[in-house]
Design an enzyme around this catalytic site. Sequence first.
Site, PDB file in Angstrom:
ATOM      1  N   SER A   1       0.834  -1.207   0.000  1.00  5.72           N
ATOM      2  CA  SER A   1       0.000   0.000   0.000  1.00  5.72           C
ATOM      3  C   SER A   1       0.865   1.252   0.000  1.00  5.72           C
ATOM      4  O   SER A   1       1.973   1.265   0.552  1.00  5.72           O
ATOM      5  CB  SER A   1      -0.896   0.003   1.243  1.00  5.72           C
ATOM      6  OG  SER A   1      -1.515   1.260   1.437  1.00  5.72           O
TER       7      SER A   1
ATOM      8  N   TYR B   1      -2.455  -0.174   9.962  1.00  5.48           N
ATOM      9  CA  TYR B   1      -2.618  -0.737   8.621  1.00  5.48           C
ATOM     10  C   TYR B   1      -1.330  -0.605   7.824  1.00  5.48           C
ATOM     11  O   TYR B   1      -0.838  -1.573   7.221  1.00  5.48           O
ATOM     12  CB  TYR B   1      -3.770  -0.039   7.894  1.00  5.48           C
ATOM     13  CG  TYR B   1      -3.871  -0.398   6.427  1.00  5.48           C
ATOM     14  CD1 TYR B   1      -4.261  -1.667   6.043  1.00  5.48           C
ATOM     15  CD2 TYR B   1      -3.581   0.537   5.434  1.00  5.48           C
ATOM     16  CE1 TYR B   1      -4.347  -2.020   4.700  1.00  5.48           C
ATOM     17  CE2 TYR B   1      -3.671   0.201   4.095  1.00  5.48           C
ATOM     18  CZ  TYR B   1      -4.054  -1.069   3.732  1.00  5.48           C
ATOM     19  OH  TYR B   1      -4.126  -1.416   2.407  1.00  5.48           O
TER      20      TYR B   1
END
Length: 351
Positions: free
Chosen positions: A127, A152
């Site tokens: 990501s 995350y």
Amino acid sequence: MTILVTGAAGFIGYHLSDRLLREGNHVVGIDNFNSYYDIKLKEDRFAMLESHPNFQGVRLDIASYGDLEGLFNKHAIHTAIHLAAQAGVRYSITNPFAYLESNLLGFGNVLEACRRHEVSHLIYASSSSVYGANEKMPFSVHDSVDHPVSLYAATKKANELMAHTYSHLYGLPTTGLRFFTVYGPWGRPDMAYFSFTKRIAEGVPIQVFNEGRMRRDFTYIDDIVEGIYRLIGHPPKPDPQWNRERPDPGSSYAPYKVYNIGNNQPVELMRFIRAIEDKLGKQAVMEFKPMQPGDVQATFADIDELTRDAGFRPQTTIEDGIGRFIDWYADYYNVQSDKPSETAANGEVPV
């Protein structure tokens, strides 16, 4: 060849599986159908894939190694594309254990199954959030990413480190893809473009964080799928020029590689909102809010490495991509647009 796609009922997983099937591959798609967002959307995506004779759908949680091992024993997996993960930056602040289970334990299980069954190439989702506190733009895979600002992001950085370990120890070719704000038809309802469209269509105020001073490298789903598809047959090889005294984070002496996959053209949040307004023919009622914990002000991908190695170059403008998304949204949710026909002709934003 047989390709495993984890998270096949998800947004990217569905579109990628569809492309792979259309190209004549056999796809084994797995998903655990968690309730992070509307399960019906996942069920409908999966149902369309299951209508294809070369798709084998399996409901399975990657956090269960026994179930995953059983799947690999049953199917001769050539390439694995790992997209299953607990997504969302803000959700990771309130539900950390979901990320520890899926993104760490689950990814560890995938790595172990791939090395035990000698998979030829593992491509996995990282990501853009791994860039965390970095401010040098555009973000480059050659930059250090040691300062994440959300759990995350930390799990995605951990995935890259775990992948490198397996590439080093077992020679497993691994490619990590740092996705930059993917959008398009069949997208995730927790993403801003989806919730903005729903609220603007219903005349409900939208929350605009950081007073609207946000920039994102919005990347259309078809461009993302094209980039992934081009990499399948190009597993990374050891970089003979990798220097242990000046280690490059983007490559390795092992068969390991990390790429940014983004639009390479960051868009101001207000332009993004205007594109939705123009397509819907409705003005947004905006509530301006401060920056949220875990968010970053801007993302901007340096994609030179992916362009060089795979010929990847995104083609879709934000206006075209948002237009296609809203066409799908209106059809799927039976939403009527208030946009007059003359607006469609001249492209003016309603006032």
